[in-house]
Every structure is written in structure tokens, then in C-alpha cells.
Design a protein around this motif. Structure first.
Motif, PDB file in Angstrom:
ATOM      1  N   GLY A   8      27.571  19.955  14.090  1.00  0.00           N
ATOM      2  CA  GLY A   8      29.061  19.389  15.378  1.00  0.00           C
ATOM      3  C   GLY A   8      29.052  18.480  16.334  1.00  0.00           C
ATOM      4  O   GLY A   8      29.101  17.757  15.661  1.00  0.00           O
ATOM      5  N   VAL A   9      29.330  19.262  17.262  1.00  0.00           N
ATOM      6  CA  VAL A   9      30.280  17.998  18.652  1.00  0.00           C
ATOM      7  C   VAL A   9      28.939  17.522  18.885  1.00  0.00           C
ATOM      8  O   VAL A   9      29.170  16.557  19.227  1.00  0.00           O
ATOM      9  N   ARG A  11      21.441  25.339  20.019  1.00  0.00           N
ATOM     10  CA  ARG A  11      19.255  25.762  20.131  1.00  0.00           C
ATOM     11  C   ARG A  11      18.772  25.226  18.673  1.00  0.00           C
ATOM     12  O   ARG A  11      19.387  24.206  18.463  1.00  0.00           O
ATOM     13  N   PRO A  27      24.353  23.204  18.034  1.00  0.00           N
ATOM     14  CA  PRO A  27      25.123  24.238  18.557  1.00  0.00           C
ATOM     15  C   PRO A  27      26.398  25.059  18.434  1.00  0.00           C
ATOM     16  O   PRO A  27      25.153  25.772  17.433  1.00  0.00           O
ATOM     17  N   PRO A  28      26.432  26.240  19.213  1.00  0.00           N
ATOM     18  CA  PRO A  28      26.626  27.834  19.019  1.00  0.00           C
ATOM     19  C   PRO A  28      26.903  28.268  17.381  1.00  0.00           C
ATOM     20  O   PRO A  28      28.495  26.842  17.607  1.00  0.00           O
ATOM     21  N   PHE A  29      28.107  28.751  16.795  1.00  0.00           N
ATOM     22  CA  PHE A  29      27.222  28.830  15.563  1.00  0.00           C
ATOM     23  C   PHE A  29      28.709  28.829  15.289  1.00  0.00           C
ATOM     24  O   PHE A  29      30.169  29.172  16.620  1.00  0.00           O
ATOM     25  N   ALA A  30      30.254  28.729  14.478  1.00  0.00           N
ATOM     26  CA  ALA A  30      31.558  28.762  14.766  1.00  0.00           C
ATOM     27  C   ALA A  30      32.161  29.237  13.391  1.00  0.00           C
ATOM     28  O   ALA A  30      33.191  28.851  12.653  1.00  0.00           O
ATOM     29  N   GLY A  31      31.434  29.706  12.688  1.00  0.00           N
ATOM     30  CA  GLY A  31      31.360  30.347  10.632  1.00  0.00           C
ATOM     31  C   GLY A  31      32.974  31.080  10.519  1.00  0.00           C
ATOM     32  O   GLY A  31      33.196  31.596  11.730  1.00  0.00           O
ATOM     33  N   GLY A  32      33.105  31.524   9.354  1.00  0.00           N
ATOM     34  CA  GLY A  32      34.548  32.460   9.097  1.00  0.00           C
ATOM     35  C   GLY A  32      35.876  32.225   8.584  1.00  0.00           C
ATOM     36  O   GLY A  32      35.634  30.091  10.304  1.00  0.00           O
ATOM     37  N   ILE A  41      27.961  36.741   8.903  1.00  0.00           N
ATOM     38  CA  ILE A  41      28.193  35.547   8.673  1.00  0.00           C
ATOM     39  C   ILE A  41      28.964  35.073   9.509  1.00  0.00           C
ATOM     40  O   ILE A  41      28.020  33.709  10.139  1.00  0.00           O
ATOM     41  N   LYS A  42      29.216  36.056  10.391  1.00  0.00           N
ATOM     42  CA  LYS A  42      29.834  34.551  12.316  1.00  0.00           C
ATOM     43  C   LYS A  42      28.834  34.271  12.746  1.00  0.00           C
ATOM     44  O   LYS A  42      28.511  33.304  13.645  1.00  0.00           O
ATOM     45  N   GLN A  43      27.281  35.514  13.098  1.00  0.00           N
ATOM     46  CA  GLN A  43      26.510  35.653  14.087  1.00  0.00           C
ATOM     47  C   GLN A  43      25.343  34.148  13.377  1.00  0.00           C
ATOM     48  O   GLN A  43      25.172  33.691  14.504  1.00  0.00           O
ATOM     49  N   LYS A  44      25.073  34.708  12.547  1.00  0.00           N
ATOM     50  CA  LYS A  44      23.696  33.397  12.293  1.00  0.00           C
ATOM     51  C   LYS A  44      24.191  32.374  11.085  1.00  0.00           C
ATOM     52  O   LYS A  44      22.673  32.125  10.658  1.00  0.00           O
ATOM     53  N   ILE A  78      27.109  26.806  11.001  1.00  0.00           N
ATOM     54  CA  ILE A  78      28.645  26.476  10.579  1.00  0.00           C
ATOM     55  C   ILE A  78      29.399  25.982  11.690  1.00  0.00           C
ATOM     56  O   ILE A  78      29.049  26.950  12.491  1.00  0.00           O
ATOM     57  N   TRP A  79      29.939  24.985  11.906  1.00  0.00           N
ATOM     58  CA  TRP A  79      30.889  24.215  12.784  1.00  0.00           C
ATOM     59  C   TRP A  79      32.531  24.273  12.652  1.00  0.00           C
ATOM     60  O   TRP A  79      32.382  23.841  11.182  1.00  0.00           O
ATOM     61  N   LYS A  80      33.172  24.362  13.502  1.00  0.00           N
ATOM     62  CA  LYS A  80      34.826  23.973  12.860  1.00  0.00           C
ATOM     63  C   LYS A  80      35.162  23.625  14.183  1.00  0.00           C
ATOM     64  O   LYS A  80      35.150  23.708  15.098  1.00  0.00           O
ATOM     65  N   TRP A  92      35.808  21.070  19.394  1.00  0.00           N
ATOM     66  CA  TRP A  92      35.343  22.031  18.838  1.00  0.00           C
ATOM     67  C   TRP A  92      35.805  23.559  19.218  1.00  0.00           C
ATOM     68  O   TRP A  92      35.877  23.998  19.905  1.00  0.00           O
ATOM     69  N   LYS A  93      35.070  24.641  18.713  1.00  0.00           N
ATOM     70  CA  LYS A  93      34.815  25.811  18.329  1.00  0.00           C
ATOM     71  C   LYS A  93      34.162  26.990  17.917  1.00  0.00           C
ATOM     72  O   LYS A  93      33.690  26.709  17.242  1.00  0.00           O
ATOM     73  N   GLU A  94      33.892  27.604  19.506  1.00  0.00           N
ATOM     74  CA  GLU A  94      33.312  28.753  19.241  1.00  0.00           C
ATOM     75  C   GLU A  94      33.025  29.777  18.689  1.00  0.00           C
ATOM     76  O   GLU A  94      33.982  30.492  18.816  1.00  0.00           O
ATOM     77  N   ASN A  95      32.367  30.479  17.960  1.00  0.00           N
ATOM     78  CA  ASN A  95      32.623  31.881  18.067  1.00  0.00           C
ATOM     79  C   ASN A  95      33.036  32.846  18.651  1.00  0.00           C
ATOM     80  O   ASN A  95      31.835  32.756  19.785  1.00  0.00           O
ATOM     81  N   LEU A 123      27.355  35.644  20.496  1.00  0.00           N
ATOM     82  CA  LEU A 123      26.509  35.732  18.948  1.00  0.00           C
ATOM     83  C   LEU A 123      25.079  36.612  19.203  1.00  0.00           C
ATOM     84  O   LEU A 123      25.382  37.362  19.330  1.00  0.00           O
TER      85      LEU A 123
END
Lengths: 77, 155
Positions: free
Chosen positions: A9-10, A48, A72-77, B130-133, B136-138, B149-152, B155
Motif C-alpha cells: 500500500g502507501v 501492522r 497499512p490499514p486494509f481496504a479490500g472490497g 473480507i473488509k476487516q481481514k 488488500i489495499w486500494k 490511498w484509501k482505508e476501510n 478495522l
């Protein structure tokens, strides 16, 4: 120990790389300080640590050839 | 069409380059039909939203993933869902990596169960996990080609 560190990520932009190898690593604390020396900007980001695909919430005990990931904090979906 | 990356026998988690073609939805439903003891499939389809952020519209999202850990975490999600809900017959997750334009599909989740309530509730829980665990990054790409960069949210 030889440790492979990967960034996501970042943090790939903060470090300018996706992976870096560190040799003669004495401990996680030693590794962390060397990474901070190489990439001082990293301390401004939330992340983390995962060791060999497992999130580590404390200070992990490393062994030879472990893969340490900065996540970095996750951002899936 | 569906490429399974690391766990060929698990048939659970797929990372796909680029947007998910709408046809994958019929594929996963057809595959799920092989479980004739299922009474229903619950399907979640996530698409990239053309968000307005600080006066700029999102044109696309670029996804990146820690692939090995995505596979191991998806395995944990599956175990968690199987322990929380009864009668789950199938869980299948497809997630994009790389660039997906606004209006295109980036996530498909199918959960099959013996009965509808378990299918619907387990699908909802799977999407939350999926969103928490999943690692994956976007990165949002705006119409002026700037990026962020964007975070969900949670957490």
C-alpha cells in the motif's frame, strides 16, 4: 538472521520499494530500527506487522529467513 | 475464466486481474448449483463507486494485495463462518487486483446454505470479514489523474 521485508500500500511509496533484504538481523527491534533509519518517513504511518503471513500484535520473535510484512490499514472490497 | 491462485482444491478465494466481468456471477451460481443439498445462494456484488472527494470524482480504484496472506486469511474467514452458521455448503470470494473503473465490479461473494437465513446472514458476515481481514489495499484515482490511498472505515 537473514530477513526479507515486504511493504504494501502507501508504504511502497514511503519506502520506494516493495521488498528489501536485511542481513545479520539480531531481533525484531533491531530490524525495526534499521528500517526506520533507511526510511525515516515510515514512522508517520499506521501499520501492522505480519510474520510469514500471520499478524503479530506484540514484538515477534524472528527466525532465519522469516518474511516480515509491513501492512497499512486494509481496504479490500 | 476463474483463476484460482494458490489453493486449487479449496475453491474459495480468487484474485482476478482487473474488473470482474458480470459473467462471473453466472459462473459462480452455476458452480454452486453442483451442491444439490443447498437451498439457496446469497450473492454480494461490490462495485467501484464514483465518490466525490474534496471536489474530485473517483474515476477508478487500483487494488493491490498480499496474495499469500489473502489466501490464508480467506481460509480463516471460511472456518469462522462455518463455525458460526449452520449448514453452509459453499463460500466463494472473487476480488479484483489492479485497476477497476467506477461502475465496474471489484468483489463477488457467494455463500450457499441449506436454508435462506443462513445463506443471507453468512454472506453478510463474510463481506464484513473480507473488509476487516483481507490484506488488500486500494488507491483512488481521480478524474484529474491525481491519486490517494484509501482505508476501510472500521478495522
Amino acid at each position: 538472521m537473514d530477513i526479507n521485508v515486504i511493504f504494501f500500500g502507501v508504504l511502497t511509496e514511503v519506502t520506494g520499494t516493495t521488498r528489501k533484504h536485511y542481513g545479520n538481523v539480531k531481533s525484531f527491534s533491531d530490524l525495526k530500527h534499521r528500517i526506520e533509519d533507511d526510511f525515516p518517513g515510515i514512522i508517520h504511518y499506521n501499520f501492522r506487522i505480519a510474520v510469514n503471513n500471520e499478524i503479530s500484535d506484540g514484538e515477534p520473535v524472528l527466525k532465519e529467513a522469516d518474511e516480515v510484512a509491513y501492512l497499512p490499514p486494509f481496504a479490500g472490497g | 475464466m476463474i483463476r484460482n491462485v494458490k489453493h486449487p482444491n479449496l475453491n474459495l478465494m480468487h484474485l482476478i486481474d482487473g474488473p470482474l466481468p458480470p459473467g462471473v456471477i453466472s459462473d459462480v451460481v452455476a458452480n454452486a448449483g453442483n451442491n444439490t443439498d443447498s437451498g439457496g445462494h446469497s450473492l454480494f456484488v461490490g462495485q467501484v463507486r464514483r465518490d466525490l472527494v474534496d471536489g474530485k470524482y473517483v474515476k477508478a480504484i487500483e487494488y493491490s494485495a498480499y496474495e499469500e496472506m489473502v489466501m490464508s486469511e480467506a481460509d480463516k474467514i471460511k472456518k469462522s463462518i462455518l463455525s458460526e452458521f449452520d449448514d453452509i455448503k459453499k463460500i466463494e470470494i472473487l476480488h479484483s487486483r489492479g485497476v477497476v473503473n467506477a461502475g465496474e465490479i471489484s468483489l463477488v461473494v457467494l455463500v450457499s446454505a441449506g436454508h435462506r437465513h443462513d445463506a443471507i446472514n453468512a454472506c453478510s458476515k463474510t463481506v464484513e470479514l473480507i473488509k476487516q481481514k483481507l490484506p488488500i489495499w486500494k488507491k483512488e484515482i481521480f478524474e484529474d489523474n491525481s491519486e490517494q490511498w484509501k482505508e476501510n472505515d472500521s478495522l
